[in-house]
Each structure stands twice: as C-alpha cells, then as structure tokens.
Design an enzyme around this catalytic site. Structure first.
Site, PDB file in Angstrom:
ATOM      1  N   ASP A 245     -33.120  -4.520  12.081  1.00 12.38           N
ATOM      2  CA  ASP A 245     -34.025  -5.302  12.842  1.00 12.38           C
ATOM      3  C   ASP A 245     -33.149  -5.999  13.955  1.00 12.38           C
ATOM      4  O   ASP A 245     -31.716  -6.152  13.672  1.00 12.38           O
ATOM      5  CB  ASP A 245     -34.682  -6.327  12.083  1.00 12.38           C
ATOM      6  N   ASP A 550     -36.842  -9.221   8.500  1.00 11.64           N
ATOM      7  CA  ASP A 550     -37.314 -10.539   8.093  1.00 11.64           C
ATOM      8  C   ASP A 550     -38.860 -10.783   8.074  1.00 11.64           C
ATOM      9  O   ASP A 550     -39.285 -11.709   7.459  1.00 11.64           O
ATOM     10  CB  ASP A 550     -36.701 -11.656   9.175  1.00 11.64           C
ATOM     11  N   ASP A 554     -41.858  -5.723   8.258  1.00 13.08           N
ATOM     12  CA  ASP A 554     -40.733  -4.991   7.628  1.00 13.08           C
ATOM     13  C   ASP A 554     -41.031  -4.580   6.022  1.00 13.08           C
ATOM     14  O   ASP A 554     -40.177  -3.885   5.615  1.00 13.08           O
ATOM     15  CB  ASP A 554     -39.361  -5.655   8.025  1.00 13.08           C
TER      16      ASP A 554
END
Length: 658
Positions: A245, A550, A554
C-alpha cells in the site's frame, strides 16, 4: 517419547502465537462508535449498533461515520475515506451532486461510508445500510471467501514427508520379507521394521523447526515486526513479490509542505510528518530571512480551520483537513508563532471552502481595519488577483503566465499546489460575500504532498538487490502514485515505470490479466476486489506474495496473500485480524528487515536438514546391515529415538541461532 515431542511443539507454537495475539490486542483500541440521530423530531446520541435503515444521522468535523449514508444535506463537508478507498486526501461531499451509476467508490460525493471520518464541515444523511450490508460489510464477505494458503515451507515439508514415508515403508516391507525368508521370527522382524522407521525419520525436525521459527519471531519482534503465525517467518524468506500500500506504508500519511514559491524565488521545506521541526532552505534567488516568506506563512495560518497538538503519548496530531494542517506545520518550521498570530488577528468572518468554487476566504481584525485572506486552487485564486508580491515583499505587476508555469512545475513533481492571496479590507464590517472577493495580492504558491518515508527508498533498493519485486497498490490518484513511486525508486524489470488505474485494469481480458499484472509496478484507484485479483494472479505465476495494507479495503488481499502484513499504528482491526504479521511502526523498511530475518531462518532450516538427514540415513543403514548379516539389532528403537531427539536439540539447534 513421541507424544512428548508433539506436546513440546504444540506448547512452543501456542505460546508464541498467544504472545503475538496479546501484542496485537494491545495495539487495538476497541471503542464503541457513537452516532447523532434525529428520531421523532428530537436530536439524540446513541450507539451506532442501534442504527437502522431510515434513520437520519447528523455529521460534523471529527465524527466517525456510523453507517452507509445517502447525504441529504452537506455544508463544506469532507470525509477521510482512506481506510476504505486508500485515497490520501479527504473526499469533498456534495449532497446535491448528480452522479452516474458507474461512479467509482472513491468519487461518490453524495455518499458517506461506515468507518470513515469527517475532517470538516457538516452533513445530514439517511442510513441506507448497516452491518453486513455496508461497503465495509461487502469487504468482509470478500475476506471470508479469500482462501488462506499454505506456506512454501509447509508445502515443501509435506512433499518431503510423502517421499520419506514411501521410502521408509518400502524399506520396512523389504526388511520384513527378507528376514522372514531367512527364517527369522515375524515379531522380531516387526521390531526391526519399527527400529528402521524410527532411525530414518528425523524426529527432532518438528521441534527444531518450531524452535527455529520461534527464534526468528523473537528477532523480528526486536525489529518491530510482530509475527502472528509461526510459519510466516519462513514465508518472508521465500517472498518474491511485495505488494505494498502507498499511504502510511511507503509514505508518512501526513501532508507536508515541500516547496514555497514567491515570484521567482523558491524555498525547500525539510522535515516530515506533523511535528513542526524542520527548516526552510532558500534555493534560487531566495533569501533566508524574507518578509514575503513570513507573510505567506502567516496568511496560511490565518486562513485555516485545522489545529495542531500532541496526544496523550506525546505524538503530534491534527484536527481538521490534512492540507490545512500542513500549512500550520510549515509556519511553525518558519518560526511563526501560531498562537500569537491567531490571538493578534482574530477571525471576524469566513467563506468556507466549497468544491464548486475551490477556495476559502477569512477576514481578520487588524488594528482599526481588517485583512482578507484567500487560499485555494491556483487558477481560481489567480483569477481574483490583480497584483503580486516579490521576494522582498514589494507589490509588483502580476505575471499570470509565470505563476502558471511555476504551478505546473510543482505539479509535475507530484505536489498538490495551493495559491494564497490577501488584501486590506476597506469594509471590515460589511457581510463577507463571494462577489466582493477581488483585487487580491498574490502572496505565493505552496506545494505539498504526503512524502515518502525516509527509509522507503533504501528498503525498496534492498528488495530489488535481493531479487524481490515491489509493486504499489493504492486507492490514490495515479499521478500521486507515480510521483511517490519515482521518488522511492520503484521500477519495472526494464527500468521504466508502468502504472495502471483500476478502470484500465478492469478492461484487461482475463487471459491477459496475469501477464499485465506481472509487467505493472503501480496500480492506482483500485477496488478491494481488484487487489485480491492482483494477488491471486501473481500467485498463479508461481510467486510468493507478501501484501501490505492498513485499511478494511486491504483485508481480503491480506488474507489471500502468502503473507499478509498489516499496520500496527494506522491499521484497522479488520486488517490486523486478516494478517500474518503486524508492523509496529508502519514502516516499509521493517518489511525489508523482516524478509532478511526470514531468509536467515530458511537458511538455518536448510542447514539443519542437511545435517540431520545423513545421520538418520546412517542409523537406518546400521539396521539394514544387521538384518542382512543375520545379527542382533545393535540399537533399539527407543534408543534411536533418544539419540535423534538429544542430538537434534543439543547439536542441531546450534545451527538455528546463526
């Protein structure tokens, strides 16, 4: 004795995973979400769990959205949707907007979604979904369908065990047949077969494996990575692709002013995050001490609704829009006393930021008069300016073409650009009206972004040297993603930087999907389902995939990846529950360090196998030779078991700590 080995393995594994779970629980703040509702014409504060579709919910700055809402009214409302979409900047909301049915989740200005946070403004919304029916609930369904894969180590050990079992059974059958044909007693031959099996099987391997992994877990904990499942240690060492990410992992997740431009003078701002520690360094044709620079920073403090402070743990935190908070931090770095400025020139009026006008204005008392300050999009603010200031603070003619060139240069570096202007208000008591905002003096331009973490570039380079490919998967805009990727050295195999958006990825034929994913380094504006597809496509090509994240969006990809890596500080409970490893410091560099430890663990396991298998084969050959020679067994099964266990623990484990 075999039962003792099994119990020992179970106890060591349970203890380690229990400690990891306790550490994760300590990171998670389990607080109920309150909601302000209007029921029977009365305003009430209730637990969000009590909401039902049809309720009217009121939102204001700082609130957590308690359910999926269709906005009925909005006033300068912006919502941080990064946990759901990955977008680093708050999304401006407009209840009156008309949107196409195919509008991506991150661009739905008429909706507010559960678990997101209101950064500014107010809104009134109708509850349209709660619980599993929300967008968060839909992600939970994806999470439930994502299959958790075996690790490379367990797959290899399973394959190795099948081969070893077949060989041992084959030799045992041959041994019994040969002995029986030689006239030996069947019971003696059965005992000999057991002895052979015990000799050939490396009984110490499970204990050595568990203890070696536990040692790796302890080492990783010292490097700020909490391992939730023991086999994940080795999986890290086998990783070939890291899908990371962007926001909060590769970047600081804190908007930061990077550049200041006044006329043709430029200043570079150092320091990361919301801590007001750093310096403002002059570059071309700029002075260290400049009245124009101070005027620009001061104006950014005045035309501002954010606040800056410390939390209970001493960390610098913000309330309000991250963009406005970045202006406060920059002013602090420039030596501007935020409290003194706000006290000396109190606000007497304001026109809040609106997405249709793309600027905000504030009026401040100053002596007997007032000062009007405006900040916003460059083209909108510039249209209301007639003059500008130079780097010495003198008023000069406005060169609009040069200002646009400066803004384009900042934008090319991936910076979000704001223009700030002001003027003395000749009518300090008149109502503040949009039509009266004009004849402004352009003070300068401010370029900001969520900057890369200091260690990110070095960590990415270390991964590349180790043969690990790094891919960025984010819900942010493709331009921002490209800029951050370029800064930290992300690249394709041919040295270029190839980026795809979620919309472009959706148009890729299924047959070409895996190849396209393998060639692409940056994926922007992707949906949770697409993150999951990307991970699964890489796995089909034989890669061992580590996925970081996070947000709730996800979680499905974290569960499906060979190793899911969640953030300990900014990560949601859902992301941590779906992960195999939690980063205490949310830093990508910690992943590189954990991979290094994982490779060390794998190397040590290989050393242990290379040492223990020949000894077991030697013991088996002793049994075979004794049977073939027709002599008594030189060693009993329980003695072999004792030798295997003591040598594995006392001798073999010295290899585990290298």
């Amino acid at each position: 004795m075999i039962a003792g080995v099994v119990v020992l393995n179970a106890l060591v594994g349970f203890a380690q995973e229990w400690r990891a779970r306790a550490a994760i629980d300590a990171l998670a703040g389990r607080l109920a979400t309150p909601a302000t509702v209007v029921r029977d014409g009365r305003r009430d504060r209730i637990d969000a769990a009590m909401l039902v579709p049809g309720d009217i919910v009121l939102l204001e700055g700082g609130d957590r959205v308690p359910a999926d809402l269709r906005l009925l009214e909005s006033a300068e409302c912006a919502i941080d949707e990064s946990a759901l979409t990955g977008e680093s900047l708050p999304s401006a909301k407009d209840a009156a907007a008309t949107l196409d049915a195919a509008t991506p989740l991150g661009d739905r200005r008429t909706m507010a979604y559960a678990s997101t946070h209101v950064t500014r403004g107010t809104a009134r919304g109708l509850v349209v979904a709660t619980g599993d029916a929300t967008e968060i609930g839909r992600v939970a369904e994806l999470l439930a369908t994502a299959q958790q894969l075996e690790t490379p180590l367990t797959r290899r050990l399973e394959h190795f065990s099948r081969i070893l079992l077949a060989l041992i059974l084959g030799f045992a059958v041959v041994l019994v047949l040969v002995g029986t044909l030689r006239g030996e007693q069947p019971l003696d031959m059965l005992l000999a077969a057991v002895a052979l099996a015990v000799a050939a099987i490396p009984e110490g391997l499970p204990a050595a494996l568990t203890i070696t992994l536990a040692i790796g877990v302890a080492r990783m904990a010292r490097r700020r990575a909490i391992i939730r499942r023991l086999p994940a240690v080795e999986t890290l060492g086998s990783t070939t692709v890291v899908c990371s990410d962007k926001t909060g992992t590769l970047t600081e997740n804190a908007m930061t002013v990077q550049q200041l431009v006044i006329d043709r003078a430029h200043w570079h701002v150092t320091g990361l995050g919301y801590e007001p520690v750093g310096t403002i360094i002059p570059t071309v044709d700029a002075a260290v001490e400049s009245p124009a620079l101070r005027a620009l920073l001061t104006a950014g403090v005045r035309c501002n609704d954010a606040s800056l402070g410390r939390d209970a743990e001493g960390r610098w935190t913000i309330t309000g829009d991250p963009t406005e908070a970045a202006l406060l931090v920059a002013a602090g770095k420039g030596g501007v006393d935020l409290v003194a400025i706000q006290a000396a020139t109190p606000r007497t009026g304001a026109l809040p930021f609106a997405s249709e006008r793309q600027w905000m204005a504030t009026r401040h008392a100053e002596g007997a008069g007032a000062r009007l300050v405006v900040k916003g999009a460059v083209e909108r603010v510039l249209a209301r300016c007639t003059t500008a200031q130079d780097s010495d603070g003198r008023r000069i003619a406005l060169d609009a073409a040069q200002v646009h060139r400066d803004a384009e240069a900042l934008a090319a570096d991936g910076l979000r650009v704001l223009a700030i202007a002001e003027r003395i208000d000749e009518q300090p008591t008149a109502p503040l009206d949009e039509s009266g905002i004009g004849d402004l003096v352009l003070l300068g331009l401010v370029g900001m972004l969520d900057p890369p973490r200091e260690a990110a570039a070095a960590a990415v380079a270390a991964c590349h040297r180790a043969g690990i490919s790094v891919k960025m998967i984010t819900g942010d805009h493709v331009g921002t993603a490209r800029a951050i990727a370029a800064r930290i050295g992300l690249r394709d195999a041919d040295g270029t930087l190839h980026a795809l958006t979620g919309a472009e990825l959706a148009r890729v034929p299924t047959a070409d999907f895996a190849d396209t994913v393998a060639r692409t380094t940056v994926f922007a504006r992707v949906a949770p389902e697409q993150k999951l597809r990307i991970v699964e496509a890489l796995q089909r090509r034989g890669h061992v995939v580590a996925m970081t994240g996070d947000g709730v969006n996800d979680a499905p990809a974290l569960r499906a990846a060979d190793i899911g890596v969640a953030m300990g500080i900014a990560g949601t409970d859902v992301a941590r529950e779906a992960s195999d490893m939690v980063l205490v410091d949310d830093d990508f560099a910690t992943i590189a360090a954990a991979v290094e430890e994982g490779r060390g663990v794998f190397d040590n396991l290989v050393k242990f196998l290379a040492w223990t298998l020949p000894t077991n084969i030697g013991e088996g050959l002793v049994i075979l030779v004794a049977i073939a020679a027709g002599i008594a067994l030189p060693i009993l099964p329980v003695q072999i078991l004792w030798i295997n266990m003591t040598t594995a623990v006392c001798l073999g484990l010295t290899l585990a700590v290298e």
